[in-house]
Motif scaffolding. Structure first.
Motif, mmCIF file in Angstrom:
data_model
loop_
_atom_site.group_PDB
_atom_site.id
_atom_site.type_symbol
_atom_site.label_atom_id
_atom_site.label_comp_id
_atom_site.label_asym_id
_atom_site.label_seq_id
_atom_site.Cartn_x
_atom_site.Cartn_y
_atom_site.Cartn_z
ATOM 1 N N UNK A 181 10.359 -28.183 109.661
ATOM 2 C CA UNK A 181 9.721 -27.367 108.626
ATOM 3 C C UNK A 181 8.207 -27.495 108.766
ATOM 4 N N UNK A 182 7.509 -26.377 108.778
ATOM 5 C CA UNK A 182 6.048 -26.386 108.903
ATOM 6 C C UNK A 182 5.437 -25.758 107.658
ATOM 7 N N UNK A 183 4.189 -26.122 107.379
ATOM 8 C CA UNK A 183 3.474 -25.527 106.256
ATOM 9 C C UNK A 183 3.039 -24.121 106.653
ATOM 10 N N UNK A 184 3.214 -23.172 105.761
ATOM 11 C CA UNK A 184 2.792 -21.805 106.037
ATOM 12 C C UNK A 184 1.317 -21.715 105.708
ATOM 13 N N UNK A 185 0.501 -21.546 106.744
ATOM 14 C CA UNK A 185 -0.948 -21.515 106.544
ATOM 15 C C UNK A 185 -1.535 -20.121 106.723
ATOM 16 N N UNK A 186 -0.759 -19.183 107.232
ATOM 17 C CA UNK A 186 -1.239 -17.809 107.433
ATOM 18 C C UNK A 186 -0.121 -16.841 107.081
ATOM 19 N N UNK A 187 -0.489 -15.634 106.715
ATOM 20 C CA UNK A 187 0.527 -14.643 106.376
ATOM 21 C C UNK A 187 0.830 -13.710 107.542
ATOM 22 N N UNK B 66 13.256 -22.957 106.999
ATOM 23 C CA UNK B 66 12.226 -22.258 106.221
ATOM 24 C C UNK B 66 10.888 -22.985 106.285
ATOM 25 N N UNK B 67 9.809 -22.209 106.138
ATOM 26 C CA UNK B 67 8.486 -22.831 106.075
ATOM 27 C C UNK B 67 8.330 -23.513 104.724
ATOM 28 N N UNK B 68 7.392 -24.432 104.639
ATOM 29 C CA UNK B 68 7.097 -25.149 103.397
ATOM 30 C C UNK B 68 6.118 -24.291 102.606
ATOM 31 N N UNK B 69 6.486 -23.840 101.404
ATOM 32 C CA UNK B 69 5.655 -22.874 100.678
ATOM 33 C C UNK B 69 4.508 -23.479 99.865
ATOM 34 N N UNK B 70 4.238 -24.764 100.045
ATOM 35 C CA UNK B 70 3.165 -25.401 99.276
ATOM 36 C C UNK B 70 2.350 -26.290 100.207
ATOM 37 N N UNK B 71 1.213 -26.767 99.720
ATOM 38 C CA UNK B 71 0.371 -27.670 100.501
ATOM 39 C C UNK B 71 1.000 -29.057 100.546
ATOM 40 N N UNK B 72 0.525 -29.914 101.462
ATOM 41 C CA UNK B 72 1.003 -31.297 101.540
ATOM 42 C C UNK B 72 0.715 -31.981 100.204
ATOM 43 N N UNK C 234 14.537 -16.269 101.689
ATOM 44 C CA UNK C 234 14.898 -15.742 103.013
ATOM 45 C C UNK C 234 13.657 -15.310 103.791
ATOM 46 N N UNK C 235 12.624 -14.844 103.107
ATOM 47 C CA UNK C 235 11.392 -14.423 103.773
ATOM 48 C C UNK C 235 10.679 -15.593 104.435
ATOM 49 N N UNK C 236 10.967 -16.814 104.015
ATOM 50 C CA UNK C 236 10.309 -17.991 104.595
ATOM 51 C C UNK C 236 10.971 -18.454 105.887
ATOM 52 N N UNK C 237 11.971 -17.716 106.360
ATOM 53 C CA UNK C 237 12.613 -18.029 107.635
ATOM 54 C C UNK C 237 12.191 -16.977 108.652
ATOM 55 N N UNK C 238 11.852 -17.397 109.864
ATOM 56 C CA UNK C 238 11.460 -16.458 110.900
ATOM 57 C C UNK C 238 12.644 -15.601 111.325
ATOM 58 N N UNK C 239 13.813 -16.212 111.308
ATOM 59 C CA UNK C 239 15.054 -15.500 111.627
ATOM 60 C C UNK C 239 16.188 -16.242 110.948
#
Length: 186
Positions: free
Chosen positions: A97-103, A48-54, A38-43
């Motif tokens: 879905x985008x890669x999460x690159x920053x916290x 959800x964002x992609x939690x790993x690299x390509x 759930x934390x990987x969703x902005x709302x």
């Protein structure tokens, strides 16, 4: 207790909560728990964002019909979009879905999205099937989240052999509570 103290306790408990769980029948494989997903969703409702690299392969290679245990990453859940019209194994997943690159956000802002509601669907009565507490558009493959090795235990179905989920479970269309019908006799 004051509200501030209760909030501090909630934050502390959330920080101590496990982020991974074992995958049944897949020794050594892990999956992300619901609160961490759930934390990987902005709302609530956001992709959800992609939690790993390509990975250099099509998303459907790992996020296939059953999901896949990926060494060093955990268990890749199946795609819930298999039955969405216009989507297929060659879809462009990165359109949503985008890669999460920053916290942290790239610029300070006051946006506070609605958190994902992780409660079970409500029921009309104790023996009624729960309503679907989320939109079903682009989530037509119920089995992707509710059965199989990737399913979170708290939402796992007890009857995965029944493929027509919406025959019994209806999408919640109101935020109001159920009102039991009163039957009157003449």
């Amino acid at each position: 207790m004051t509200l501030r103290l209760l909030f501090a306790i909630a934050v502390l408990l959330a920080a101590c909560a496990p982020r991974q769980a074992a995958v049944p029948d897949h020794p050594g494989a892990t999956k992300t728990v619901g609160a961490a997903r759930a934390e990987r969703r902005l709302y609530d409702g956001a992709p959800p964002t992609i939690p790993h690299e390509a990975m250099g392969a099509a998303c459907g290679s790992c996020h296939n019909q059953l999901g896949l245990a990926v060494e060093g990453l955990g268990f890749a859940p199946p795609s819930p979009h298999e039955q969405t019209r216009g989507l297929s194994a060659i879809s462009r997943c990165e359109q949503c879905h985008v890669y999460q690159t920053a916290s942290a956000p790239f610029r300070a802002n006051a946006f506070a999205g609605l958190r994902q509601d992780l409660r079970h669907g409500r029921r009309l009565h104790d023996f009624a099937p729960p309503v679907i507490p989320h939109k079903t558009f682009m989530r037509e493959n119920c089995a992707a989240c509710h059965s199989g090795p990737a399913a979170r235990e708290e939402i796992r179905t007890s009857h995965p052999e029944r493929p027509r989920c919406r025959q019994c479970h209806l999408e919640q269309v109101t935020t109001e509570g159920f009102v039991p019908a009163r039957l009157s006799r003449p």
